[in-house]
Design an enzyme around this catalytic site. Sequence first.
Site, PDB file in Angstrom:
ATOM      1  N   HIS A  80      -0.126 -11.254  -4.718  1.00 28.25           N
ATOM      2  CA  HIS A  80       1.249 -10.775  -4.579  1.00 28.25           C
ATOM      3  C   HIS A  80       2.259 -11.772  -5.149  1.00 28.25           C
ATOM      4  CE1 HIS A  80      -0.268  -7.528  -2.242  1.00 28.25           C
ATOM      5  NE2 HIS A  80      -0.697  -8.297  -1.269  1.00 28.25           N
ATOM      6  N   HIS A  91       0.823  -1.214   0.000  1.00 31.11           N
ATOM      7  CA  HIS A  91       0.000   0.000   0.000  1.00 31.11           C
ATOM      8  C   HIS A  91       0.855   1.261   0.000  1.00 31.11           C
ATOM      9  CE1 HIS A  91      -3.406  -2.563   2.000  1.00 31.11           C
ATOM     10  NE2 HIS A  91      -3.140  -2.919   0.753  1.00 31.11           N
ATOM     11  N   ASP A 120      -3.197  -3.140  -5.123  1.00 30.38           N
ATOM     12  CA  ASP A 120      -2.095  -4.016  -4.727  1.00 30.38           C
ATOM     13  C   ASP A 120      -1.107  -4.210  -5.869  1.00 30.38           C
ATOM     14  OD1 ASP A 120      -2.854  -4.450  -2.112  1.00 30.38           O
ATOM     15  OD2 ASP A 120      -3.795  -6.382  -2.492  1.00 30.38           O
ATOM     16  N   HIS A 127      -9.274  -2.861  -5.119  1.00 33.58           N
ATOM     17  CA  HIS A 127      -8.162  -3.101  -4.196  1.00 33.58           C
ATOM     18  C   HIS A 127      -7.122  -4.029  -4.804  1.00 33.58           C
ATOM     19  CE1 HIS A 127      -6.050  -3.080  -0.414  1.00 33.58           C
ATOM     20  NE2 HIS A 127      -5.825  -4.366  -0.626  1.00 33.58           N
TER      21      HIS A 127
END
Length: 293
Positions: free
Chosen positions: A265, A79, A242, A238
């Site tokens: 991720h 973030h 990311d 979101h």
Amino acid sequence: MDGLAEKFLAAPGSAPSGSGLSMSRRQRTLAHAIGCMGVGLHSGHEVSLTLHPAAAGSGIVFRRSDLGASEARVGTVEHVMAALSAAGVTNAVVEVNGPEIPVLDGSAAPFLFLLDCAGLVDQLETASVIEVLRPVRVEEGAGFAELLPSNDPGLRMEVSIDFTASVIGRQSLWLDLTNETFRHELAGSRTFAMAAEIDALRKAGLARGGSLDNAVVVDGDRVLNPAGLQTPDEFVRHKMLDAVGDLYLAGAAIHGKYRAHRPGHGLNNRLLRALFADRANYVIGFGGLSQAA
């Protein structure tokens, strides 16, 4: 709940041979240091964060003030990295006194606020950009992430997700990433978790700092947060947020197209590794011209 962004280091100055064009912009840092306190998403411990100005060419450097000069992992960086990327900050020291960045409200908006308060200054040196020259793709199950060349400057992003929870379901979003589109379309979107997964995460030593104050919690067709969602597609927004942070771990802004379905991720980290695995995949540009190795 969103996991840790895996560590990835790239050297923006080690460019491959090739040719290409990039937008010319200056390196940028903070005008003043600024800090905040918050809770670590996974540890649940109070964490102090300070963003410091840094000299041109320094890059984004994470420093553990609790460990002195020791090398150590810093988690949940996505973030703050996304906010730094969107603000065009190329040089900063991110100092933290624990193993992870504070989660704050679960979005990137508080980090943008810190940068706004600190102020930003352009530096004399030209910022580098990573220009994608060839398609690069990685897959994991039904998910994939890819980077494609583009004739347009900047980064175009296309993300889709598919969850069994009916309140999420299938969502998709595309946008051209700029400071303004990030600020207004992505920054406030919060991390999210499935209610059924929270006990398992905590038993694994994760999500101990997670709460309805810093995450959206979903249970089937219900959002458990009393205030509900900011937008019906907050979830895919979101995921794109990311990805902005994950991609900035490359060490410079990427020019090209990013497309992903069910990204995470780990998948984004593998994508960067695949990009840099072959020097024919990319070129690093400076001031409108690509640099030959």
